[in-house]
Write an enzyme that holds these catalytic residues in place. Structure first.
Site, PDB file in Angstrom:
ATOM      1  CD  GLU A   1      -7.038  58.168 -47.692  1.00 20.38           C
ATOM      2  OE1 GLU A   1      -7.065  57.983 -46.470  1.00 20.38           O
ATOM      3  OE2 GLU A   1      -6.228  57.620 -48.446  1.00 20.38           O
TER       4      GLU A   1
ATOM      5  CG  HIS B   1      -7.977  51.915 -34.758  1.00 16.56           C
ATOM      6  ND1 HIS B   1      -9.287  52.318 -34.928  1.00 16.56           N
ATOM      7  CD2 HIS B   1      -7.449  51.795 -35.992  1.00 16.56           C
ATOM      8  CE1 HIS B   1      -9.533  52.449 -36.220  1.00 16.56           C
ATOM      9  NE2 HIS B   1      -8.434  52.137 -36.886  1.00 16.56           N
TER      10      HIS B   1
ATOM     11  CB  SER C   1     -10.360  41.819 -42.538  1.00 20.03           C
ATOM     12  OG  SER C   1     -10.280  42.968 -41.740  1.00 20.03           O
TER      13      SER C   1
ATOM     14  CD  GLU D   1      18.750  49.228 -47.918  1.00 20.93           C
ATOM     15  OE1 GLU D   1      17.692  49.892 -47.992  1.00 20.93           O
ATOM     16  OE2 GLU D   1      19.540  49.128 -48.870  1.00 20.93           O
TER      17      GLU D   1
ATOM     18  CB  CYS E   1     -12.095  49.672 -38.968  1.00 19.28           C
ATOM     19  SG  CYS E   1     -11.299  49.760 -40.586  1.00 19.28           S
TER      20      CYS E   1
ATOM     21  CG  ASP F   1     -14.866  47.798 -47.667  1.00 19.59           C
ATOM     22  OD1 ASP F   1     -15.923  47.939 -47.041  1.00 19.59           O
ATOM     23  OD2 ASP F   1     -14.135  46.790 -47.581  1.00 19.59           O
TER      24      ASP F   1
ATOM     25  CG  HIS G   1     -16.087  50.274 -43.816  1.00 16.29           C
ATOM     26  ND1 HIS G   1     -16.497  50.590 -42.536  1.00 16.29           N
ATOM     27  CD2 HIS G   1     -14.738  50.300 -43.798  1.00 16.29           C
ATOM     28  CE1 HIS G   1     -15.428  50.779 -41.785  1.00 16.29           C
ATOM     29  NE2 HIS G   1     -14.339  50.619 -42.522  1.00 16.29           N
TER      30      HIS G   1
ATOM     31  CB  CYS H   1     -11.478  54.127 -42.305  1.00 15.87           C
ATOM     32  SG  CYS H   1     -11.436  52.529 -43.001  1.00 15.87           S
TER      33      CYS H   1
ATOM     34  CD  GLU I   1     -12.241  55.842 -37.107  1.00 16.81           C
ATOM     35  OE1 GLU I   1     -11.613  55.192 -37.966  1.00 16.81           O
ATOM     36  OE2 GLU I   1     -11.753  56.767 -36.459  1.00 16.81           O
TER      37      GLU I   1
HETATM   38  N1  GLN Z   1     -13.427  45.268 -45.551  1.00 13.27           N
HETATM   39  C1  GLN Z   1     -12.156  45.804 -45.144  1.00 13.27           C
HETATM   40  C2  GLN Z   1     -11.693  45.096 -43.873  1.00 13.27           C
HETATM   41  O1  GLN Z   1     -12.490  44.757 -43.076  1.00 13.27           O
HETATM   42  C3  GLN Z   1     -12.233  47.279 -44.892  1.00 13.27           C
HETATM   43  C4  GLN Z   1     -10.880  47.841 -44.620  1.00 13.27           C
HETATM   44  C5  GLN Z   1     -10.867  49.320 -44.406  1.00 13.27           C
HETATM   45  O2  GLN Z   1     -11.837  49.907 -44.006  1.00 13.27           O
HETATM   46  N2  GLN Z   1      -9.748  49.940 -44.628  1.00 13.27           N
HETATM   47  O3  GLN Z   1     -10.528  44.900 -43.663  1.00 13.27           O
HETATM   48 ZN    ZN Z   2     -12.411  50.966 -42.008  1.00  8.64          ZN
END
Ligand code: GLN
Ligand code: ZN
Length: 759
Positions: free
Chosen positions: A607, A696, A435, A17, A728, A601, A643, A645, A667
């Protein structure tokens, strides 16, 4: 008599909600009053659920419209000047949300992970004027709770040291910032006491991390001073790990209770049993898991509590969760459509409350009083352990792995020669991270196939059309290595979890990722197994439509694990290897289908690092091995990309190197190329695609500025090691900025090719 406690409750509401009303508010479709009304309703039902479960200390002020660190920053007017907030006045709802999300003119506060959970908090910035108390949220929250649950209401606040340590832009020392806040905290405690609060829970999770000695020393001064004033009883609450070297300091603080996480690591429990627990204090025993979804083994928890009660005394024990229930979904009973026997092993927030109540009864009334519950739990555990639902042949496969399975057959230097001749790419090869923009039509088609409004064939046709379109666009701007666009994926982890066995996908298991963003992490319930190829058809289709190489796109084993709720009956390393094997089969199948480049990826690998440095190596050892397991089944000519981030690589560069990926894209654009330094200091020999622009932001970068970045990178890394890509995936961007940006990026690569040809 022992009592029960809770440390914090999920706040998005059983049906999300809060998300709904706040997003309507942002869209201008509802009023601030309406937001407050919905929020009050969510709090009311949380109080009721906890009261009905028999919880004696019910947290309040744990609720927030967006983030509890942001609330604390606003309470102490730690509001950066760029938000134009007028000092001395309460922060308006609009300023509050601007701090959270930014607005047309102003960047939001930075967001980062709340310790090692998947919740993200907003990072306070301390470079403004001295703090001052604004508004009265904790006291009002207490008054509201007291009206509803009486003396059970317990206000929760973030402690001053944790608050400062988690912030940034410290213009003064941490000690000075804390000193400025201290009188404000004292006044707040006094107000809470005057309002009738018996206890206050002060969260200091920083106490489980590696603290500098001067920060640890602050605890004595600060808590000495807080304790000396007018105040409720202070429960100093720690969570997410053990106190370790901080134990003695914490035990000596003049507070009334100390809350310990007895689930996460054995450390606190061992210390409790072996070392001294301060005799004058109440122990907050965090015995049920506040962040995992598996039911508590009641017999084991009872054993531990009985031993603890012998040491500290039954009357000085508070039975509770190991941490706030913030990162748990609300209620398992909302889940249908799954094997009931399996669901009987899961506990979300509401179920945790029942466990706390049962274990509190054990301490007060003895083991006989919970005999029925213990018997039922024993039955549950036995039947789960032997359940066929959780067993796949993967365990045997993992056990049978030899070293060779984790290693590519040829070293990088040999592989790259084969890859270069097979791929025939130009210097500075250009590509993207995977993506492309997902407009609402993609989402609505996905919803339609799920609800049966269109057939699977129609949906597949639609995805194929999208792929054709995005390939054509990539060829038009002149990219060298193409992708299929990931249109069939909402969330990448969800996408793979749905196709592998061993995962349970919840319907209502929403947890807050940040603000109004909620995710439904899959639950790893059994052995992971890939029953059939997952991406091969789609990628092979894409490759059949272009002369240029199309990258296969997979999510790595560590990321899938870290973004799921894991099972707890086998080590995390084993789960990672199981997922790694499923992905390895996929990578091999992609190779067999003629795919020359596969990207795996791992945005969540870094993290997942443990909070405590001493535990890093063990984590890195198995997580890197899991990645390598997924990537090492292919021949030298198949190029493996990964990859990530983020760019703080300096500390783990050796582990990144050990991943042995042929190409890593990272990144870079927001971090001022600090990372290049890491790669030079280490003399990294593989290929790197340092992001040349920030995805971003909606800004379209000029080719000149990207060429500059590339020149810098080439100087440091060597031109022959470079790839050219954004930092990214482009899923959240719009076509209007994506294509001009990529066109400029390709142009930048051309400029570099020409200038190096001229040299
Ligand atoms: N291959 C994914 C994309 O391009 C990688 C996403 C990510 O780094 N979190 O969306
Ligand atoms: Zn990324």
């Amino acid at each position: 008599m022992a009592h029960s406690t809770n440390l914090g409750y999920p706040r998005i509401g059983k049906n999300r909600e809060l998300k709904r009303v706040i997003e309507r508010y942002w869209a201008g479709k509802t009023s601030a009053d309406d937001v407050e009304t919905t929020a009050a309703g969510i709090r009311r039902s949380a109080f009721q659920v906890q009261q009905n479960a028999g919880i004696d200390q019910i947290p309040c002020n744990d609720f927030t419209l967006y983030d509890h660190m942001l609330d604390t920053a606003c309470l102490w007017s730690v509001v950066p000047e760029r938000f134009g907030h007028q000092a001395g006045t309460p922060v308006s709802m609009d300023t509050y949300f601007s701090m959270a999300r930014g607005n047309d003119n102003t960047l939001a506060l930075e967001m980062t992970k709340w310790f090692d959970t998947n919740y993200h908090y907003l990072v306070p910035e301390f470079d403004g004027p001295a703090p001052a108390r604004m508004g009265n949220k904790p006291v009002e929250a207490f008054q509201e709770a007291r009206d509803q649950v009486g003396s059970r209401a317990k206000p929760v606040i973030i402690g001053p040291i944790t608050f400062v340590v988690l912030g940034k832009h410290h213009t003064k020392s941490i000690a000075e910032h804390v000193a400025e806040l201290l009188p404000l905290y004292k006044e707040l405690l006094s107000d809470l006491a005057n309002a009738g609060a018996e206890w206050v829970q002060i969260d200091e999770p920083c106490l489980v991390t590696d603290l500098e000695p001067d920060v640890l020393a602050l605890y004595e001064n600060v808590y000495g001073s807080l304790a000396a004033g007018n105040r409720p009883k202070i429960m100093l609450q720690t969570y997410f790990g053990s106190l370790r070297g901080n134990w003695d300091t914490v035990m000596s603080l003049p507070v009334d209770g100390i809350g310990l996480d007895l689930v996460r690591t054995p450390g606190n429990l061992n210390d409790l049993l072996d070392r001294r627990f301060a005799p004058d204090k109440i122990l907050g025993a965090g015995i049920v898991n506040g962040r995992g979804v598996w039911k508590t083994d009641l017999a084991a928890a009872s054993d531990a509590l009985e031993r603890i009660a012998k040491i500290v005394g039954r009357d000085t024990l508070l039975v509770g969760p190991s941490c706030s229930l913030l990162t748990l979904p609300h209620d398992v009973r909302l889940e249908t459509g799954h094997d009931a026997e399996l669901l009987a092993n899961l506990a979300f927030a509401e179920q945790r409350l029942d466990e706390i109540a049962i274990l509190t009864r054990l301490v007060t009334e003895g083991r006989d009083s919970i005999a029925n519950e213990l018997a039922a739990d024993k039955k549950r555990i036995t039947s789960h352990a032997t359940s066929s639902a959780i067993h796949a042949p993967t365990q045997e496969r993992v056990a049978g792995l030899d070293d060779a399975a984790f290693q590519r057959s040829e070293p990088f230097s040999e592989r790259i020669a084969v890859q270069n001749s097979e791929l025939g790419l130009p210097p500075y090869p250009t590509t993207t991270i995977g993506s492309f923009p997902q407009a609402s039509d993609v989402r609505s088609m996905r919803a339609r196939v799920r609800s049966g409004k269109i057939s699977a064939e129609e949906y597949e046709q639609y995805v194929h059309n999208k792929i054709d379109e995005v390939l054509k666009q990539q060829e038009d701007v002149g990219l060298d290595v193409l992708v299929h666009g990931e249109f069939e994926r909402t969330d990448m982890v969800e996408y793979f979890a749905e196709q592998m066995s061993g995962f349970l996908k919840t319907e209502h298991g929403w947890v807050q990722s940040y603000g109004t963003r909620c995710v439904r992490p899959p639950i790893i319930v059994g052995d992971v197994h890939r029953p059939h190829p997952m991406t091969v058809e789609t990628i092979a289709y894409a490759q059949s439509r272009s002369e240029k190489p199309v990258k296969g796109m997979l999510t790595g084993p560590v990321t899938i694990l870290n973004w799921s709720f894991a099972r707890e009956d086998i080590p995390r390393a084993s789960i990672a290897y199981q997922i790694g094997l499923g992905l390895r089969d996929e990578v091999n199948d992609l190779e067999a289908a003629g795919i020359k480049i596969v990207q795996i990826d791992e945005p969540a690998l870094r993290e997942g690092l443990p909070l405590v440095r001493g535990e890093w190596q063990e984590y890195l050892d198995w997580s890197i091995k899991a990645f390598r397991l997924s990537a090492s089944g292919v021949s030298a000519g198949t190029q493996i990309h990964t990859h990530m981030c983020y760019s703080e690589f300096n500390e783990i560069i050796e582990a990144i190197d050990a991943m042995d990926a042929d190409v890593i894209s990272i990144e870079n654009s927001r971090s001022n190329e600090e990372l290049l330094q890491a790669f030079t200091d280490f003399s990294y020999e593989r290929m790197v695609g340092p992001g040349v622009y920030d995805v971003h932001s909606a800004r379209v970068p000029e080719s000149g500025e990207m060429a500059e970045r590339l020149k810098n990178a080439a100087r440091v890394l060597g031109a022959e090691h470079l790839w050219v890509n954004p930092d990214c995936g482009l899923k959240t961007r719009g076509d209007a900025e994506v294509w001009p940006s990529l066109r400029n990026m390709v142009e930048a690569a051309k400029q570099l090719r020409e200038s190096s040809a001229a040299d």
